[in-house]
Design an enzyme around this catalytic site. Structure first.
Site, mmCIF file in Angstrom:
data_model
loop_
_atom_site.group_PDB
_atom_site.id
_atom_site.type_symbol
_atom_site.label_atom_id
_atom_site.label_comp_id
_atom_site.label_asym_id
_atom_site.label_seq_id
_atom_site.Cartn_x
_atom_site.Cartn_y
_atom_site.Cartn_z
ATOM 1 N N ALA A 31 0.803 -1.339 -0.163
ATOM 2 C CA ALA A 31 -0.008 -0.080 0.034
ATOM 3 C C ALA A 31 0.902 1.179 -0.073
ATOM 4 O O ALA A 31 0.555 2.353 -0.692
ATOM 5 C CB ALA A 31 -0.875 -0.168 1.148
ATOM 6 N N GLY A 34 1.970 1.395 -3.357
ATOM 7 C CA GLY A 34 0.753 1.544 -4.168
ATOM 8 C C GLY A 34 0.107 2.991 -4.132
ATOM 9 O O GLY A 34 -0.578 3.637 -5.237
ATOM 10 N N ASP A 35 0.309 3.669 -2.833
ATOM 11 C CA ASP A 35 -0.299 5.118 -2.850
ATOM 12 C C ASP A 35 0.428 6.006 -3.953
ATOM 13 O O ASP A 35 -0.236 6.601 -4.387
ATOM 14 C CB ASP A 35 -0.057 5.538 -1.254
ATOM 15 N N CYS A 36 1.815 5.804 -3.979
ATOM 16 C CA CYS A 36 2.560 6.577 -4.889
ATOM 17 C C CYS A 36 2.201 6.510 -6.217
ATOM 18 O O CYS A 36 1.929 7.233 -7.104
ATOM 19 C CB CYS A 36 4.282 6.566 -4.537
ATOM 20 N N GLU A 39 -1.242 7.858 -7.029
ATOM 21 C CA GLU A 39 -1.124 9.291 -7.129
ATOM 22 C C GLU A 39 -0.416 9.678 -8.480
ATOM 23 O O GLU A 39 -0.741 10.908 -9.032
ATOM 24 C CB GLU A 39 -0.512 9.916 -5.834
#
Length: 146
Positions: A31, A34-36, A39
């Site tokens: 995560a 994955g957040d990066c 975004e």
């Protein structure tokens, strides 16, 4: 002419990273990356479409990457995911995380974490096309535009 290996391949090459079994990665680690990745997809599309001040770009990006929007996106995508992708999403969603932002419900935050884990999994497998496809389809299904 040098063959293009992509960003992930170049990172692995330059930093001498060895390939690992992603199924053993902690869901919150998936995560995190994955957040990066999620975004970056959103910001890339925004920068390409809008030639405006960073503050406006940030507002538009925030509307998409907040937990509530990510929760709606993954709910719309669930029927389109493979078994393996669904499994990664569930692992991320079900992981206990001690923090939850004030402006998000616990349920939305957990779904968003699952989506980010899926994005991280796909990124680390080098499946950029699948990642972009899912983000595009999901945003289309929930009626959000970048």
């Amino acid at each position: 002419m040098e063959e293009s290996i992509g960003l992930l391949g170049k990172i692995q090459q330059e930093f001498s990273l060895e390939e690992k079994d992603l199924r053993t990665f902690p869901p919150l680690a998936l995560a995190y990356i994955g957040d990066c990745a999620f975004e970056l997809i959103c910001r890339t599309v925004l920068v390409e479409h809008y030639q405006v001040q960073p503050e406006i770009l940030h507002k538009k990006a925030t509307a998409i990457v907040k937990a509530e929007s990510q929760a709606k996106l993954i709910e719309a995508l669930l029927p389109l995911l493979t078994e393996e992708e669904t499994s990664v999403y569930r692992r991320g969603r079900n992981t206990k995380n001690s923090r939850c932002p004030k402006n998000a419900s616990v349920a939305d935050y957990r779904k968003a974490t699952g989506l980010e884990a899926l994005m991280g999994f796909l990124y680390l497998r080098g499946e950029n096309a699948r990642m972009v496809e899912l983000v595009h389809k999901g945003l289309t299904l929930i009626g959000k535009e970048l």
